[in-house]
Design a protein around this motif. Structure first.
Motif, PDB file in Angstrom:
ATOM      1  N   LEU A  32       0.824  -1.208   0.000  1.00  0.00           N
ATOM      2  CA  LEU A  32       0.000   0.000   0.000  1.00  0.00           C
ATOM      3  C   LEU A  32       0.860   1.261   0.000  1.00  0.00           C
ATOM      4  O   LEU A  32       1.910   1.313   0.638  1.00  0.00           O
ATOM      5  N   PRO A  33       0.419   2.295  -0.702  1.00  0.00           N
ATOM      6  CA  PRO A  33       1.198   3.530  -0.818  1.00  0.00           C
ATOM      7  C   PRO A  33       1.117   4.381   0.452  1.00  0.00           C
ATOM      8  O   PRO A  33       0.272   4.136   1.325  1.00  0.00           O
ATOM      9  N   PRO A  34       1.987   5.412   0.543  1.00  0.00           N
ATOM     10  CA  PRO A  34       1.889   6.349   1.667  1.00  0.00           C
ATOM     11  C   PRO A  34       0.474   6.923   1.759  1.00  0.00           C
ATOM     12  O   PRO A  34      -0.192   7.126   0.750  1.00  0.00           O
ATOM     13  N   ASP A  35       0.039   7.167   2.971  1.00  0.00           N
ATOM     14  CA  ASP A  35      -1.279   7.716   3.303  1.00  0.00           C
ATOM     15  C   ASP A  35      -2.427   6.732   3.101  1.00  0.00           C
ATOM     16  O   ASP A  35      -3.580   7.096   3.324  1.00  0.00           O
ATOM     17  N   ALA A  36      -2.142   5.511   2.685  1.00  0.00           N
ATOM     18  CA  ALA A  36      -3.204   4.509   2.566  1.00  0.00           C
ATOM     19  C   ALA A  36      -3.656   4.100   3.973  1.00  0.00           C
ATOM     20  O   ALA A  36      -2.907   4.197   4.943  1.00  0.00           O
ATOM     21  N   ALA A  37      -4.884   3.632   4.072  1.00  0.00           N
ATOM     22  CA  ALA A  37      -5.443   3.211   5.354  1.00  0.00           C
ATOM     23  C   ALA A  37      -5.884   1.760   5.292  1.00  0.00           C
ATOM     24  O   ALA A  37      -6.274   1.258   4.231  1.00  0.00           O
ATOM     25  N   VAL A  38      -5.819   1.110   6.434  1.00  0.00           N
ATOM     26  CA  VAL A  38      -6.307  -0.260   6.585  1.00  0.00           C
ATOM     27  C   VAL A  38      -7.282  -0.265   7.753  1.00  0.00           C
ATOM     28  O   VAL A  38      -6.970   0.228   8.838  1.00  0.00           O
ATOM     29  N   CYS A  39      -8.479  -0.804   7.505  1.00  0.00           N
ATOM     30  CA  CYS A  39      -9.493  -0.978   8.543  1.00  0.00           C
ATOM     31  C   CYS A  39      -9.876  -2.447   8.544  1.00  0.00           C
ATOM     32  O   CYS A  39     -10.341  -2.959   7.517  1.00  0.00           O
ATOM     33  N   TRP A  40      -9.661  -3.115   9.663  1.00  0.00           N
ATOM     34  CA  TRP A  40      -9.891  -4.559   9.710  1.00  0.00           C
ATOM     35  C   TRP A  40     -10.786  -4.898  10.886  1.00  0.00           C
ATOM     36  O   TRP A  40     -10.491  -4.544  12.021  1.00  0.00           O
ATOM     37  N   PHE A  41     -11.877  -5.580  10.599  1.00  0.00           N
ATOM     38  CA  PHE A  41     -12.847  -5.997  11.605  1.00  0.00           C
ATOM     39  C   PHE A  41     -13.067  -7.494  11.422  1.00  0.00           C
ATOM     40  O   PHE A  41     -13.649  -7.912  10.421  1.00  0.00           O
ATOM     41  N   HIS A  42     -12.557  -8.275  12.367  1.00  0.00           N
ATOM     42  CA  HIS A  42     -12.647  -9.726  12.213  1.00  0.00           C
ATOM     43  C   HIS A  42     -12.673 -10.401  13.584  1.00  0.00           C
ATOM     44  O   HIS A  42     -12.254  -9.833  14.586  1.00  0.00           O
ATOM     45  N   PHE A  43     -13.121 -11.639  13.583  1.00  0.00           N
ATOM     46  CA  PHE A  43     -13.230 -12.412  14.817  1.00  0.00           C
ATOM     47  C   PHE A  43     -11.861 -12.644  15.450  1.00  0.00           C
ATOM     48  O   PHE A  43     -10.881 -12.921  14.781  1.00  0.00           O
ATOM     49  N   MET A  44     -11.851 -12.544  16.767  1.00  0.00           N
ATOM     50  CA  MET A  44     -10.635 -12.737  17.551  1.00  0.00           C
ATOM     51  C   MET A  44     -10.651 -14.108  18.230  1.00  0.00           C
ATOM     52  O   MET A  44     -11.715 -14.723  18.377  1.00  0.00           O
ATOM     53  N   ARG A  45      -9.458 -14.513  18.664  1.00  0.00           N
ATOM     54  CA  ARG A  45      -9.350 -15.708  19.502  1.00  0.00           C
ATOM     55  C   ARG A  45     -10.322 -15.538  20.664  1.00  0.00           C
ATOM     56  O   ARG A  45     -10.404 -14.468  21.267  1.00  0.00           O
ATOM     57  N   GLY A  46     -11.082 -16.554  20.958  1.00  0.00           N
ATOM     58  CA  GLY A  46     -12.120 -16.499  21.987  1.00  0.00           C
ATOM     59  C   GLY A  46     -13.500 -16.687  21.397  1.00  0.00           C
ATOM     60  O   GLY A  46     -14.421 -17.098  22.093  1.00  0.00           O
ATOM     61  N   ALA A  47     -13.650 -16.408  20.089  1.00  0.00           N
ATOM     62  CA  ALA A  47     -14.950 -16.614  19.439  1.00  0.00           C
ATOM     63  C   ALA A  47     -15.362 -18.085  19.506  1.00  0.00           C
ATOM     64  O   ALA A  47     -16.547 -18.404  19.618  1.00  0.00           O
ATOM     65  N   GLU A  48     -14.354 -18.952  19.474  1.00  0.00           N
ATOM     66  CA  GLU A  48     -14.637 -20.391  19.496  1.00  0.00           C
ATOM     67  C   GLU A  48     -15.159 -20.854  20.853  1.00  0.00           C
ATOM     68  O   GLU A  48     -15.701 -21.953  20.977  1.00  0.00           O
ATOM     69  N   LEU A  49     -15.022 -20.023  21.882  1.00  0.00           N
ATOM     70  CA  LEU A  49     -15.454 -20.386  23.231  1.00  0.00           C
ATOM     71  C   LEU A  49     -16.866 -19.917  23.565  1.00  0.00           C
ATOM     72  O   LEU A  49     -17.367 -20.203  24.646  1.00  0.00           O
ATOM     73  N   THR A  50     -17.498 -19.199  22.640  1.00  0.00           N
ATOM     74  CA  THR A  50     -18.843 -18.686  22.877  1.00  0.00           C
ATOM     75  C   THR A  50     -19.886 -19.737  22.514  1.00  0.00           C
ATOM     76  O   THR A  50     -19.560 -20.782  21.953  1.00  0.00           O
TER      77      THR A  50
END
Length: 104
Positions: A32-50
């Motif tokens: 990714l070039p300068p000034d690019a942004a990354v937004c990441w929304f995903h399941f974390m460790r612990g989801a498997e315990l619900t």
């Protein structure tokens, strides 16, 4: 530019929601070039315990600090947000936002 017709110029932002492909995530900081942004929304460790119990494979779950290690200050990125929220069903989800501070 800015016409929105696609095909020209670099990608300026990546937004991922409930998607994880580690090979892609690991490649993004250098792609990714300068000034690019990354937004990441995903399941974390612990989801498997619900009660939902999914996703439940290690390859499908983010570890705490995993995205920060790839996009953090040591790699020329500014992390604007690195938190965890819980869905109504109890599953933890990452809320990660970073911007590439490297000079072009």
């Amino acid at each position: 530019s800015g016409g929105g017709s696609g095909g020209g110029g670099p990608v300026r932002a990546v937004v991922a929601v409930r998607f994880l492909h580690r090979g892609l995530v690991q490649a993004l900081p250098s792609l990714l070039p300068p000034d690019a942004a990354v937004c990441w929304f995903h399941f974390m460790r612990g989801a498997e315990l619900t009660a939902v119990g999914r996703p439940n494979k290690a390859r499908d779950l983010l570890e705490p600090g995993e995205l920060n290690a790839l996009f953090g200050d040591t790699h020329g990125w500014s992390v604007l947000g690195d938190g965890v929220v819980h869905l109504p069903d109890g599953r933890p989800v990452s809320e990660f936002v970073a911007v590439n501070d490297q000079q072009g």
